[in-house]
Design a protein around this motif. Structure first.
Motif, PDB file in Angstrom:
ATOM      1  N   GLU A 175       0.820  -1.209   0.000  1.00 17.44           N
ATOM      2  CA  GLU A 175       0.000   0.000   0.000  1.00 17.44           C
ATOM      3  C   GLU A 175       0.856   1.262   0.000  1.00 17.44           C
ATOM      4  O   GLU A 175       0.491   2.274  -0.614  1.00 17.44           O
ATOM      5  CB  GLU A 175      -0.932   0.006   1.216  1.00 17.44           C
ATOM      6  CG  GLU A 175      -1.993  -1.085   1.204  1.00 17.44           C
ATOM      7  CD  GLU A 175      -3.012  -0.924   0.096  1.00 17.44           C
ATOM      8  OE1 GLU A 175      -3.193   0.209  -0.405  1.00 17.44           O
ATOM      9  OE2 GLU A 175      -3.642  -1.940  -0.273  1.00 17.44           O
ATOM     10  N   SER A 176       2.008   1.217   0.672  1.00 16.55           N
ATOM     11  CA  SER A 176       2.833   2.417   0.834  1.00 16.55           C
ATOM     12  C   SER A 176       3.697   2.721  -0.384  1.00 16.55           C
ATOM     13  O   SER A 176       4.050   3.883  -0.629  1.00 16.55           O
ATOM     14  CB  SER A 176       3.730   2.274   2.073  1.00 16.55           C
ATOM     15  OG  SER A 176       2.969   2.155   3.252  1.00 16.55           O
ATOM     16  N   ALA A 177       4.086   1.698  -1.142  1.00 14.37           N
ATOM     17  CA  ALA A 177       4.961   1.902  -2.296  1.00 14.37           C
ATOM     18  C   ALA A 177       4.239   2.698  -3.380  1.00 14.37           C
ATOM     19  O   ALA A 177       3.043   2.523  -3.612  1.00 14.37           O
ATOM     20  CB  ALA A 177       5.414   0.557  -2.854  1.00 14.37           C
ATOM     21  N   THR A 178       4.984   3.568  -4.059  1.00 16.11           N
ATOM     22  CA  THR A 178       4.405   4.294  -5.188  1.00 16.11           C
ATOM     23  C   THR A 178       4.265   3.377  -6.390  1.00 16.11           C
ATOM     24  O   THR A 178       3.240   3.377  -7.071  1.00 16.11           O
ATOM     25  CB  THR A 178       5.286   5.502  -5.561  1.00 16.11           C
ATOM     26  OG1 THR A 178       5.641   6.233  -4.389  1.00 16.11           O
ATOM     27  CG2 THR A 178       4.550   6.423  -6.524  1.00 16.11           C
ATOM     28  N   TYR A 179       5.332   2.599  -6.663  1.00 15.72           N
ATOM     29  CA  TYR A 179       5.332   1.635  -7.761  1.00 15.72           C
ATOM     30  C   TYR A 179       5.919   0.316  -7.281  1.00 15.72           C
ATOM     31  O   TYR A 179       6.845   0.307  -6.455  1.00 15.72           O
ATOM     32  CB  TYR A 179       6.172   2.139  -8.945  1.00 15.72           C
ATOM     33  CG  TYR A 179       5.702   3.451  -9.530  1.00 15.72           C
ATOM     34  CD1 TYR A 179       4.607   3.500 -10.387  1.00 15.72           C
ATOM     35  CD2 TYR A 179       6.351   4.643  -9.219  1.00 15.72           C
ATOM     36  CE1 TYR A 179       4.164   4.714 -10.922  1.00 15.72           C
ATOM     37  CE2 TYR A 179       5.919   5.854  -9.748  1.00 15.72           C
ATOM     38  CZ  TYR A 179       4.833   5.880 -10.591  1.00 15.72           C
ATOM     39  OH  TYR A 179       4.394   7.078 -11.112  1.00 15.72           O
ATOM     40  N   ILE A 180       5.400  -0.794  -7.825  1.00 18.52           N
ATOM     41  CA  ILE A 180       5.946  -2.126  -7.564  1.00 18.52           C
ATOM     42  C   ILE A 180       6.178  -2.778  -8.922  1.00 18.52           C
ATOM     43  O   ILE A 180       5.285  -2.780  -9.782  1.00 18.52           O
ATOM     44  CB  ILE A 180       4.986  -2.978  -6.719  1.00 18.52           C
ATOM     45  CG1 ILE A 180       4.637  -2.251  -5.413  1.00 18.52           C
ATOM     46  CG2 ILE A 180       5.597  -4.340  -6.410  1.00 18.52           C
ATOM     47  CD1 ILE A 180       3.547  -2.923  -4.616  1.00 18.52           C
ATOM     48  N   THR A 181       7.380  -3.351  -9.131  1.00 17.56           N
ATOM     49  CA  THR A 181       7.766  -3.804 -10.476  1.00 17.56           C
ATOM     50  C   THR A 181       8.233  -5.263 -10.489  1.00 17.56           C
ATOM     51  O   THR A 181       9.392  -5.556 -10.793  1.00 17.56           O
ATOM     52  CB  THR A 181       8.890  -2.910 -11.024  1.00 17.56           C
ATOM     53  OG1 THR A 181      10.021  -2.978 -10.133  1.00 17.56           O
ATOM     54  CG2 THR A 181       8.440  -1.468 -11.174  1.00 17.56           C
ATOM     55  N   PRO A 182       7.357  -6.224 -10.214  1.00 19.28           N
ATOM     56  CA  PRO A 182       7.751  -7.628 -10.279  1.00 19.28           C
ATOM     57  C   PRO A 182       7.773  -8.129 -11.724  1.00 19.28           C
ATOM     58  O   PRO A 182       7.106  -7.560 -12.608  1.00 19.28           O
ATOM     59  CB  PRO A 182       6.644  -8.333  -9.496  1.00 19.28           C
ATOM     60  CG  PRO A 182       5.430  -7.489  -9.778  1.00 19.28           C
ATOM     61  CD  PRO A 182       5.936  -6.060  -9.827  1.00 19.28           C
ATOM     62  N   ASN A 183       8.527  -9.210 -11.949  1.00 12.85           N
ATOM     63  CA  ASN A 183       8.328  -9.926 -13.206  1.00 12.85           C
ATOM     64  C   ASN A 183       7.133 -10.865 -13.027  1.00 12.85           C
ATOM     65  O   ASN A 183       6.499 -10.888 -11.966  1.00 12.85           O
ATOM     66  CB  ASN A 183       9.600 -10.650 -13.646  1.00 12.85           C
ATOM     67  CG  ASN A 183      10.056 -11.724 -12.668  1.00 12.85           C
ATOM     68  OD1 ASN A 183       9.267 -12.263 -11.882  1.00 12.85           O
ATOM     69  ND2 ASN A 183      11.340 -12.041 -12.693  1.00 12.85           N
ATOM     70  N   GLU A 184       6.815 -11.654 -14.035  1.00 12.88           N
ATOM     71  CA  GLU A 184       5.618 -12.497 -13.966  1.00 12.88           C
ATOM     72  C   GLU A 184       5.704 -13.513 -12.829  1.00 12.88           C
ATOM     73  O   GLU A 184       4.722 -13.744 -12.111  1.00 12.88           O
ATOM     74  CB  GLU A 184       5.415 -13.214 -15.294  1.00 12.88           C
ATOM     75  CG  GLU A 184       5.029 -12.283 -16.438  1.00 12.88           C
ATOM     76  CD  GLU A 184       4.959 -12.988 -17.768  1.00 12.88           C
ATOM     77  OE1 GLU A 184       3.843 -13.374 -18.172  1.00 12.88           O
ATOM     78  OE2 GLU A 184       6.021 -13.176 -18.396  1.00 12.88           O
ATOM     79  N   THR A 185       6.873 -14.127 -12.646  1.00 12.56           N
ATOM     80  CA  THR A 185       7.051 -15.117 -11.581  1.00 12.56           C
ATOM     81  C   THR A 185       6.853 -14.481 -10.214  1.00 12.56           C
ATOM     82  O   THR A 185       6.149 -15.019  -9.343  1.00 12.56           O
ATOM     83  CB  THR A 185       8.438 -15.764 -11.674  1.00 12.56           C
ATOM     84  OG1 THR A 185       8.575 -16.399 -12.948  1.00 12.56           O
ATOM     85  CG2 THR A 185       8.644 -16.789 -10.570  1.00 12.56           C
ATOM     86  N   GLU A 186       7.462 -13.323 -10.010  1.00 15.87           N
ATOM     87  CA  GLU A 186       7.355 -12.626  -8.725  1.00 15.87           C
ATOM     88  C   GLU A 186       5.930 -12.143  -8.474  1.00 15.87           C
ATOM     89  O   GLU A 186       5.428 -12.202  -7.342  1.00 15.87           O
ATOM     90  CB  GLU A 186       8.347 -11.457  -8.704  1.00 15.87           C
ATOM     91  CG  GLU A 186       9.799 -11.912  -8.692  1.00 15.87           C
ATOM     92  CD  GLU A 186      10.754 -10.929  -9.337  1.00 15.87           C
ATOM     93  OE1 GLU A 186      11.952 -11.250  -9.390  1.00 15.87           O
ATOM     94  OE2 GLU A 186      10.318  -9.854  -9.819  1.00 15.87           O
ATOM     95  N   SER A 187       5.277 -11.681  -9.534  1.00 12.28           N
ATOM     96  CA  SER A 187       3.888 -11.241  -9.392  1.00 12.28           C
ATOM     97  C   SER A 187       2.982 -12.394  -8.977  1.00 12.28           C
ATOM     98  O   SER A 187       2.127 -12.242  -8.087  1.00 12.28           O
ATOM     99  CB  SER A 187       3.388 -10.641 -10.705  1.00 12.28           C
ATOM    100  OG  SER A 187       2.016 -10.335 -10.626  1.00 12.28           O
ATOM    101  N   ASN A 188       3.163 -13.552  -9.602  1.00 13.27           N
ATOM    102  CA  ASN A 188       2.342 -14.714  -9.244  1.00 13.27           C
ATOM    103  C   ASN A 188       2.563 -15.141  -7.803  1.00 13.27           C
ATOM    104  O   ASN A 188       1.627 -15.547  -7.110  1.00 13.27           O
ATOM    105  CB  ASN A 188       2.637 -15.868 -10.200  1.00 13.27           C
ATOM    106  CG  ASN A 188       2.026 -15.656 -11.566  1.00 13.27           C
ATOM    107  OD1 ASN A 188       1.007 -14.989 -11.701  1.00 13.27           O
ATOM    108  ND2 ASN A 188       2.649 -16.204 -12.600  1.00 13.27           N
ATOM    109  N   ALA A 189       3.813 -15.042  -7.332  1.00 11.94           N
ATOM    110  CA  ALA A 189       4.100 -15.379  -5.939  1.00 11.94           C
ATOM    111  C   ALA A 189       3.493 -14.338  -4.990  1.00 11.94           C
ATOM    112  O   ALA A 189       2.912 -14.687  -3.958  1.00 11.94           O
ATOM    113  CB  ALA A 189       5.609 -15.477  -5.723  1.00 11.94           C
ATOM    114  N   MET A 190       3.595 -13.088  -5.346  1.00  8.02           N
ATOM    115  CA  MET A 190       3.117 -12.008  -4.480  1.00  8.02           C
ATOM    116  C   MET A 190       1.602 -11.983  -4.379  1.00  8.02           C
ATOM    117  O   MET A 190       1.031 -11.741  -3.301  1.00  8.02           O
ATOM    118  CB  MET A 190       3.634 -10.668  -5.024  1.00  8.02           C
ATOM    119  CG  MET A 190       3.242  -9.460  -4.201  1.00  8.02           C
ATOM    120  SD  MET A 190       3.942  -7.913  -4.856  1.00  8.02           S
ATOM    121  CE  MET A 190       5.650  -8.115  -4.393  1.00  8.02           C
TER     122      MET A 190
END
Length: 293
Positions: A175-190
């Motif tokens: 919520e606090s971050a302005t931007y979050i930049t995962p790749n597809e693998t990291e996004s699926n985990a998150m």
């Protein structure tokens, strides 16, 4: 102009390339070996400094030969090193990289990077102004990352969290971050595999990178795909770091989110044409003819 402050890791990368990865218990012959400065923090700072201005790095190195090599490389790339200090109780960080099948696998040994503490980072954050850009990754202690993201949120700074290597991130940090930049693998985990829902839940915040296919985000009305670029691949190490460093520079140049992503995609595509994490990172001159401000 906004300053860019990268808070993160520094290391020496020990890189071996081979035609295949060894199986468990197997010994194979490699094709090549070299060492090069790396670490996600250093990589992103170098990527940004080659494209932008006033790029600082905050982190720790060991009081050893690797540390001296890391420090000199940062200066050679015009990274401002006011926030880089050695520690005596542990060695500099290292990353052990295997390149095979046009991809890489990496084991990171943080060592001195574990000394990037809240107290160490706080004194540098206190020197920043509202609107400055802070870029973080996850090769330093998680409590430091969370503190820095929340500090930026409270004090009007722009924060970019590149959640790599992946580890669990709290809802408060998201919520606090302005931007979050995962790749597809990291996004699926998150986001437990619910990338489409997550993009819609975090418009103009969540940016998912997809290699040469580009990156996607939600603009509040629809999902937007920003196309990538296909290149002849020599080494993908550092492509994600180049994207993040270049994205920060795009924000420094006051591009809107889509233009900043397009700029980052172009820079990242150049990075795969050189060997090593930093070997292919472009300068503005390298992008001439493909990028028009």
């Amino acid at each position: 102009m906004r300053k860019i402050i990268v808070i993160g890791s520094m290391s020496i990368d020990l890189v071996v390339s081979s035609s295949k990865r060894p199986e468990k218990g197997e010994t194979i012959l490699g094709d090549n070996f070299f060492t090069t400065p790396g670490g996600k923090g250093a990589n992103q700072a170098v990527a940004a400094a080659r494209l932008g201005e006033q790029v600082y790095l905050v982190g720790r190195i060991g009081d050893d030969d690797f540390g001296k090599e890391i420090y000199e490389n940062l200066k050679d790339n015009n990274v401002l090193v006011d926030g880089v200090e050695p520690v005596t109780q542990m060695p500099s960080g290292t990353a052990h990289i295997t390149i095979a099948d046009q991809d890489n696998s990496i084991i990171v040994v943080p060592s001195a990077n574990n000394e990037v503490t809240i107290e160490y980072v706080k004194k540098h954050l206190e020197q920043l102004d509202s609107g400055d850009i802070v870029l973080l990754q996850q090769e330093i202690p998680s409590e430091t990352v969370a503190f820095a993201i929340e500090y930026c949120d409270r004090n009007g700074m722009i924060s970019i969290l590149n959640p790599a290597p992946y580890r669990e991130v709290s809802n408060q940090v998201i919520e606090s971050a302005t931007y979050i930049t995962p790749n597809e693998t990291e996004s699926n985990a998150m986001f437990k595999g619910n990338m489409e829902d997550a993009l819609q839940a975090y418009p103009k915040k969540l940016i998912v990178t997809m290699g040469d296919k580009g990156a996607i985000y939600h603009d509040g009305n629809r999902k937007v795909t920003v196309d990538g670029y296909k290149r002849e691949v020599k080494d993908t190490t550092g492509a994600g770091d180049t994207f993040n460093g270049a994205f920060a520079v795009g924000l420094q140049k006051e591009y809107d989110i889509e233009k900043a992503i397009a700029f980052a995609n172009l820079a990242a595509s150049h990075s795969v044409t050189g060997m090593g994490a930093q070997g292919g990172m472009p300068t503005l001159l390298d992008l001439e003819g493909e990028w028009h401000v």
